[in-house]
Design a protein around this motif. Sequence first.
Motif, PDB file in Angstrom:
ATOM      1  N   GLU A   1      52.621  33.449  32.866  1.00  0.00           N
ATOM      2  CA  GLU A   1      51.320  34.032  32.546  1.00  0.00           C
ATOM      3  C   GLU A   1      51.106  35.311  33.343  1.00  0.00           C
ATOM      4  O   GLU A   1      51.334  35.349  34.549  1.00  0.00           O
ATOM      5  N   HIS A   2      50.675  36.351  32.645  1.00  0.00           N
ATOM      6  CA  HIS A   2      50.324  37.617  33.277  1.00  0.00           C
ATOM      7  C   HIS A   2      48.825  37.854  33.082  1.00  0.00           C
ATOM      8  O   HIS A   2      48.277  37.506  32.045  1.00  0.00           O
ATOM      9  N   ARG A   3      48.214  38.446  34.093  1.00  0.00           N
ATOM     10  CA  ARG A   3      46.786  38.749  34.016  1.00  0.00           C
ATOM     11  C   ARG A   3      46.524  40.169  34.497  1.00  0.00           C
ATOM     12  O   ARG A   3      47.178  40.663  35.403  1.00  0.00           O
ATOM     13  N   LEU A   4      45.531  40.796  33.876  1.00  0.00           N
ATOM     14  CA  LEU A   4      45.139  42.161  34.198  1.00  0.00           C
ATOM     15  C   LEU A   4      43.939  42.136  35.142  1.00  0.00           C
ATOM     16  O   LEU A   4      43.015  41.335  34.961  1.00  0.00           O
TER      17      LEU A   4
ATOM     18  N   LEU B   1      38.288  37.335  40.038  1.00  0.00           N
ATOM     19  CA  LEU B   1      39.596  37.044  40.632  1.00  0.00           C
ATOM     20  C   LEU B   1      40.515  36.253  39.703  1.00  0.00           C
ATOM     21  O   LEU B   1      41.683  36.021  40.038  1.00  0.00           O
ATOM     22  N   ASP B   2      40.019  35.849  38.530  1.00  0.00           N
ATOM     23  CA  ASP B   2      40.857  35.182  37.535  1.00  0.00           C
ATOM     24  C   ASP B   2      41.516  36.180  36.582  1.00  0.00           C
ATOM     25  O   ASP B   2      42.464  35.834  35.872  1.00  0.00           O
TER      26      ASP B   2
ATOM     27  N   PHE C   1      46.076  46.827  37.375  1.00  0.00           N
ATOM     28  CA  PHE C   1      47.419  46.273  37.484  1.00  0.00           C
ATOM     29  C   PHE C   1      47.514  44.961  36.739  1.00  0.00           C
ATOM     30  O   PHE C   1      46.517  44.292  36.493  1.00  0.00           O
ATOM     31  N   ILE C   2      48.748  44.611  36.365  1.00  0.00           N
ATOM     32  CA  ILE C   2      49.037  43.336  35.712  1.00  0.00           C
ATOM     33  C   ILE C   2      49.881  42.519  36.679  1.00  0.00           C
ATOM     34  O   ILE C   2      50.887  43.007  37.205  1.00  0.00           O
TER      35      ILE C   2
ATOM     36  N   ARG D   1      52.862  48.034  35.592  1.00  0.00           N
ATOM     37  CA  ARG D   1      51.773  48.866  36.093  1.00  0.00           C
ATOM     38  C   ARG D   1      51.024  49.490  34.939  1.00  0.00           C
ATOM     39  O   ARG D   1      51.583  49.771  33.897  1.00  0.00           O
ATOM     40  N   GLY D   2      49.751  49.737  35.153  1.00  0.00           N
ATOM     41  CA  GLY D   2      48.927  50.388  34.126  1.00  0.00           C
ATOM     42  C   GLY D   2      48.194  51.560  34.710  1.00  0.00           C
ATOM     43  O   GLY D   2      48.299  51.867  35.891  1.00  0.00           O
TER      44      GLY D   2
END
Length: 87
Positions: free
Chosen positions: A3-6, A37-38, A71-72, A83-84
């Motif tokens: 799982e990735h989060r932004l 923070l989620d 960031f992701i 990176r974004g």
Amino acid sequence: MIEHRLFCAVTEDDIEYDGGNGYTPHNQALRRVYPDLDGVIVQPQAGTQEFIVDCPLDDAWDYARLRATVFIQNMATRGCGIRGRSS
């Protein structure tokens, strides 16, 4: 599945504060992480994805000294290999 989060971190430069480390002013002082923070779940798919994150700003902050870092994060490893940028 990994799982990735932004996340969007808002920082402020030139903060006058005696934090006990002997340094003042402070730069890149973290003001808040949006949306929380989620973070926002990023779907694992190829191509371009667009995200809109509401970032209400505190009236006490100096808007001219604010910066946003987007960031992701891989939630399994806590690594930030993707990176974004904000526009």
